[in-house]
Scaffold this motif. Structure first.
Motif, PDB file in Angstrom:
ATOM      1  N   TYR A 628       0.794  -1.221   0.000  1.00  0.00           N
ATOM      2  CA  TYR A 628       0.000   0.000   0.000  1.00  0.00           C
ATOM      3  C   TYR A 628       0.834   1.282   0.000  1.00  0.00           C
ATOM      4  O   TYR A 628       0.300   2.366   0.203  1.00  0.00           O
ATOM      5  CB  TYR A 628      -0.939   0.009   1.214  1.00  0.00           C
ATOM      6  N   GLY A 629       2.125   1.162  -0.195  1.00  0.00           N
ATOM      7  CA  GLY A 629       2.946   2.357  -0.287  1.00  0.00           C
ATOM      8  C   GLY A 629       3.597   2.767   1.013  1.00  0.00           C
ATOM      9  O   GLY A 629       3.404   2.161   2.073  1.00  0.00           O
ATOM     10  N   ARG A 630       4.364   3.851   0.922  1.00  0.00           N
ATOM     11  CA  ARG A 630       5.223   4.294   2.018  1.00  0.00           C
ATOM     12  C   ARG A 630       4.458   4.701   3.266  1.00  0.00           C
ATOM     13  O   ARG A 630       4.841   4.366   4.381  1.00  0.00           O
ATOM     14  CB  ARG A 630       6.094   5.454   1.526  1.00  0.00           C
ATOM     15  N   ASP A 631       3.371   5.464   3.134  1.00  0.00           N
ATOM     16  CA  ASP A 631       2.683   5.984   4.312  1.00  0.00           C
ATOM     17  C   ASP A 631       2.084   4.869   5.155  1.00  0.00           C
ATOM     18  O   ASP A 631       2.104   4.945   6.391  1.00  0.00           O
ATOM     19  CB  ASP A 631       1.597   6.979   3.893  1.00  0.00           C
ATOM     20  N   VAL A 632       1.540   3.855   4.509  1.00  0.00           N
ATOM     21  CA  VAL A 632       1.018   2.703   5.262  1.00  0.00           C
ATOM     22  C   VAL A 632       2.176   1.928   5.874  1.00  0.00           C
ATOM     23  O   VAL A 632       2.122   1.512   7.037  1.00  0.00           O
ATOM     24  CB  VAL A 632       0.163   1.801   4.355  1.00  0.00           C
ATOM     25  N   ARG A 633       3.255   1.745   5.119  1.00  0.00           N
ATOM     26  CA  ARG A 633       4.413   0.995   5.616  1.00  0.00           C
ATOM     27  C   ARG A 633       4.985   1.619   6.877  1.00  0.00           C
ATOM     28  O   ARG A 633       5.335   0.921   7.831  1.00  0.00           O
ATOM     29  CB  ARG A 633       5.491   0.932   4.521  1.00  0.00           C
ATOM     30  N   THR A 634       5.103   2.940   6.908  1.00  0.00           N
ATOM     31  CA  THR A 634       5.743   3.624   8.033  1.00  0.00           C
ATOM     32  C   THR A 634       4.741   4.146   9.058  1.00  0.00           C
ATOM     33  O   THR A 634       5.119   4.891   9.968  1.00  0.00           O
ATOM     34  CB  THR A 634       6.605   4.794   7.539  1.00  0.00           C
ATOM     35  N   GLY A 635       3.479   3.756   8.916  1.00  0.00           N
ATOM     36  CA  GLY A 635       2.455   4.249   9.831  1.00  0.00           C
ATOM     37  C   GLY A 635       2.663   3.824  11.272  1.00  0.00           C
ATOM     38  O   GLY A 635       2.020   4.369  12.179  1.00  0.00           O
ATOM     39  N   ILE A 636       3.564   2.864  11.502  1.00  0.00           N
ATOM     40  CA  ILE A 636       3.827   2.388  12.864  1.00  0.00           C
ATOM     41  C   ILE A 636       5.107   2.967  13.438  1.00  0.00           C
ATOM     42  O   ILE A 636       5.521   2.576  14.539  1.00  0.00           O
ATOM     43  CB  ILE A 636       3.918   0.851  12.883  1.00  0.00           C
ATOM     44  N   TYR A 637       5.746   3.896  12.732  1.00  0.00           N
ATOM     45  CA  TYR A 637       7.036   4.423  13.190  1.00  0.00           C
ATOM     46  C   TYR A 637       6.919   5.040  14.577  1.00  0.00           C
ATOM     47  O   TYR A 637       6.056   5.871  14.830  1.00  0.00           O
ATOM     48  CB  TYR A 637       7.559   5.458  12.192  1.00  0.00           C
ATOM     49  N   ARG A 638       7.752   4.578  15.490  1.00  0.00           N
ATOM     50  CA  ARG A 638       7.873   5.046  16.873  1.00  0.00           C
ATOM     51  C   ARG A 638       6.648   4.739  17.727  1.00  0.00           C
ATOM     52  O   ARG A 638       6.578   5.167  18.879  1.00  0.00           O
ATOM     53  CB  ARG A 638       8.188   6.543  16.931  1.00  0.00           C
ATOM     54  N   TYR A 639       5.688   3.992  17.162  1.00  0.00           N
ATOM     55  CA  TYR A 639       4.532   3.634  17.985  1.00  0.00           C
ATOM     56  C   TYR A 639       3.860   2.387  17.402  1.00  0.00           C
ATOM     57  O   TYR A 639       2.864   2.471  16.712  1.00  0.00           O
ATOM     58  CB  TYR A 639       3.541   4.795  18.062  1.00  0.00           C
TER      59      TYR A 639
END
Length: 818
Positions: A628-639
């Motif tokens: 689903y792209g970068r924003d979904v991939r990194t949506g868990i960053y630091r949390y």
């Protein structure tokens, strides 16, 4: 259910499939039935599909005999009965992997530790090495006039014309030997005095000097001795003109604790410790790129101090810097007025070099050790200078299809002027080129979809791509001109495709599956809309006797407005305010809400069982999932346990509002990352989830490995806030519903220690509504059918006890429900 796909099936393969069982009927699903050894009743799909170099045969791994492991089979692309390949025949086959020359006339490969050269026109094989020591990393060198390979940590070349083997490097472990000549002033004086006094010593000194001159003359005919100290060397590469040799130097940490996993059930009868890994934040391997200038007989180590952005510190540290500020009066002491130290440069990992066809250009891929930057740079080995061509930065971390955690999918176009690569610059992984002279960059593909696999045709005029352009949960195979342009879709049926192009590029060997049909092998012409011809039949009549559901792939809006995709399993006959289960896939960065056969096939069958019992099942591609792209991939960053958990909560709300599920009868389960989310759900969302099964779960991210965790949460000593809010053990006091935890005792990924620590925490918190089931012989991924059966019996019992027998909202116990 979708209409069946009618495809041509060879008679021999059909009979092979029928012979696996006497038309046994699966009947009503039970845990005992679906958790059996899949090879014994479901069937084994073909895998590792490879063409022979002449394109006349397809090889693949398969197991129609229900053996303990797969065997190698062969089949003509025209069809027929697959034939098992004997061990003797396998010994004569070239390796499937290797390196081709630019014109695809020769292939060099390693097999059983030796190097071979294959002439693709005559199919003649020449053995390059035949030694007890292993040779690896074969390739073409010196403008493809020679074959290169590595042996014992050194680089060698072999000339096919003369048969001459040349050792190109002489790397030696340990420090450089001390010189015999004195270095101390006093020692120098004493030696000079001795030589002045004694003629016999002067004669011996002259003999020594003569031998040294002779040895130095001979040494010029051999490679320079390069002493590594405590470092190791790998990735040895000879430049096309032979003037330079590049290599990667690695320095392992001097001492870091490694976690031990005790293995209790052993053949010896004694407990045996398994060495596993360090924990996140431990010191990591350091990398340098070395360069040996053969003509100058000199070595260099490449520097990166001028690399753009190398001195930039991660954005998250600003949060801690703001916290550290205080209203204390400024320190005006002499010590405080000293010049501030220079900004710390981040460590990097180099990959390459990659040389152009004409041998005149080279580039490197360089990644920061914190994985927040990837640079592509031109390399000039003569001056040891690098020049920036592209920088991809992410405040979270760099990854995505064709990008990964190393050099990614990169190469040269045939003009020896442009480099191609994949990047998430647009938010989705797409193909780009960059001109090494002008620096001009061009996007070859674009749109809100991912290029998941990409390769150039042999003449490098055409791209072959696999992408999810039509739907995030649907893969198709495309072709596109090398210069970019419209994508021509080759495959048509909904599902998933793994495509191998024949050597003449006229035919495709295709592994194809749908959500309720496991992978099978097909062939088709390399033309848009061509029909697929089925070559294998792997499933058994027993498996086929049950009408497996094709789950709906739906989407819904998350609380923050993002689109979330999921698989939905509905009971054939629904009940008002019925029970539901949410499944959480593992790995984090993985996709499961798609239209092909899932790697979670046991869970897929279990969801069919649950649906048969009246449950609605939702399988969510939560934030952090792939596809689903970068924003979904990194949506868990630091949390972790933030947006990814909220997606589960929003899914539960969807079930209650749209699918007539009782909000008081929703359970959740999953393994690994899915187990982690289950724990966070049970501890922090007890009003949403009444019961949960957490399998092989991470309970405290500070105890997981570095490679995965550091990307998402940074180091625990630098970003303690991220670890505190992401670790379930810190929320255990919130448990209210019924919790089942299952864990293998020899889990070398998520250690058994994780669940032991959480259990102790629950004991100290005086929690009673939890249960721990342990599996003494299981690693992270269970293997034994008895373990799978026991685990899923417990999961089913958990849901049946806590969800089915609970009155729907607003009804008294014992009401008729009519």
């Amino acid at each position: 259910m979708p209409k069946p796909i009618h495809l041509l099936l060879p008679v021999g393969a059909f009979l092979l499939g029928l012979s696996t069982t006497n038309a046994q009927q699966l009947g009503p699903l039970t845990v005992e039935k679906i958790m059996r050894d899949p090879a014994q009743w479901l069937g084994s799909s073909p895998g590792n599909v490879q063409w022979t170099e002449d394109g006349k045969t397809i090889y693949f791994n398969w197991n129609p005999e229900k053996a303990r492991r797969d065997s190698l089979y062969r089949l003509a692309p025209q069809g027929g009965t697959p034939r098992k390949v004997s061990l003797r025949e396998q010994q004569t086959l070239p390796a499937s992997s290797g390196e081709y020359d630019q014109r695809y006339t020769r292939k060099v490969y390693e097999k059983d530790g030796d190097i071979y050269l294959l002439d693709l026109k005559t199919q003649r094989v020449r053995r390059v090495t035949n030694t007890a020591e292993r040779e690896t990393d074969p390739g073409f060198a010196l403008q493809e006039r020679a074959v290169s390979y590595t042996r014992g940590g050194n680089l060698f070349t072999w000339d096919p014309v003369t048969g001459e083997t040349v050792q190109r490097t002489d790397f030696r472990r340990g420090p450089r030997p001390a010189s015999a000549e004195p270095t101390d002033k006093g020692e120098k004086y004493l030696k000079a005095q001795q030589l002045a006094l004694f003629e016999v010593l002067r004669g011996k000194e002259q003999d020594t000097k003569a031998r040294q001159r002779q040895q130095k003359a001979l040494a010029r005919l051999r490679p320079k001795a390069i002493y590594l100290g405590t470092q190791t060397v790998r990735n040895l590469r000879l430049s096309p003109d032979g003037h330079y040799i590049t290599y990667t130097l690695t320095q392992e940490p001097s001492s870091e604790k490694v976690a031990l996993v005790p293995n209790f059930v052993t053949a010896s009868g004694f407990t045996e410790d398994i060495n596993t890994r360090t924990k996140v934040g431990a010191a990591q391997t350091a990398y340098q790129l070395g360069l040996y200038d053969v003509g100058r007989d000199t070595t260099f180590v490449l520097g990166y101090k001028d690399l753009k952005g190398l001195d930039e510190q991660p954005a998250y540290r600003k949060e801690y810097q703001l916290q550290a500020k205080s209203p204390v009066p400024a320190d005006t002491s002499k010590a405080a007025r000293k010049e501030k130290p220079a900004t710390e440069l981040r460590r990097v990992v180099p990959y390459g070099p990659f040389w152009s066809d004409n041998g005149q250009q080279a580039f490197l891929v360089i990644r920061s050790a914190d994985n927040k930057d990837r640079w592509i740079v031109a390399l000039d080995p003569a001056t040891q200078q690098i020049r920036l061509l592209d920088r991809q930065h992410d405040d979270a971390w760099i990854n995505g299809p064709g990008i990964g955690y190393d050099e990614g999918n990169v190469g040269w176009l045939p003009d020896s002027r442009r480099i191609w690569f994949q990047s998430e610059e647009s938010g989705y992984s797409h193909l780009y080129t960059v001109d090494v002279t002008s620096g001009q960059k061009k996007a070859l593909t674009s749109g809100k979809f991912e290029v998941q696999r990409a390769q150039l045709s042999r003449d490098r005029k055409t791209w072959y791509l696999t992408a999810n352009k039509t739907h995030p949960g649907e893969q198709h195979f495309y072709r596109m001109p090398a210069e970019g342009g419209p994508l021509t879709q080759i495959t048509t049926q909904p599902g998933g495709y793994e495509v191998s192009v024949s050597p003449d590029e006229k035919t495709l060997a295709v592994r194809y599956s749908t959500s309720n049909q496991p992978w099978e092998l097909y062939v088709m012409d390399n033309k848009p809309g061509a029909k697929m011809r089925r070559l294998t039949h792997s499933t058994t009549p027993e498996f086929e006797s049950y009408p497996w559901r094709a789950p709906e792939v739906i989407s819904y809006k998350a609380q923050d407005g993002a689109d979330v995709y999921a698989r939905l399993y509905r009971p054939a006959i629904g009940q008002p305010q019925g029970p539901a289960v949410i499944f959480v896939h593992g790995a984090g960065y993985l996709q499961n809400a798609h239209k092909w056969w899932s790697t979670y096939f046991r869970e897929y069958m279990f969801h069919n069982l649950l649906a048969d019992k009246g449950y609605t099942v939702l399988d969510i591609d939560y934030r952090g999932s792939s596809g689903y792209g970068r924003d979904v991939r990194t949506g868990i960053y630091r949390y972790m346990g933030g947006k990814d958990l909220q997606d589960q909560v929003d899914g539960a709300k969807l079930l209650a509002e749209k699918y007539d599920v009782s909000p008081q009868r929703i359970g959740i389960y999953g393994g690994s990352y899915g187990g982690f989310i289950t724990l966070m759900a049970m501890f922090t969302q007890p009003e949403t989830f009444r019961a949960g099964a957490a399998l092989r779960s991470v309970t405290d991210w500070a105890h997981y490995n570095h490679g995965y965790t550091d990307n998402i949460l940074n180091e625990p000593y630098n970003d303690s806030l991220a670890y505190a809010r992401s670790s379930p053990i810190n929320y255990a006091n919130g448990l209210k519903g019924a919790l089942l935890m299952c864990h293998g005792m020899v889990d070398t990924n998520v250690h058994f220690q994780d669940i032991v620590r959480l259990s102790q925490r629950l004991i100290e918190l005086k929690k009673e509504n939890w249960e721990l089931a342990v599996y003494p012989v299981e690693d992270h991924g269970f293997v034994e059918p008895s373990s799978w059966t026991d685990e899923y019996r417990r999961i089913l019992k958990l849901f049946e006890t806590n969800l089915r027998n609970v009155p729907p909202a607003g009804r008294a116990a014992g009401s008729s429900g009519n």
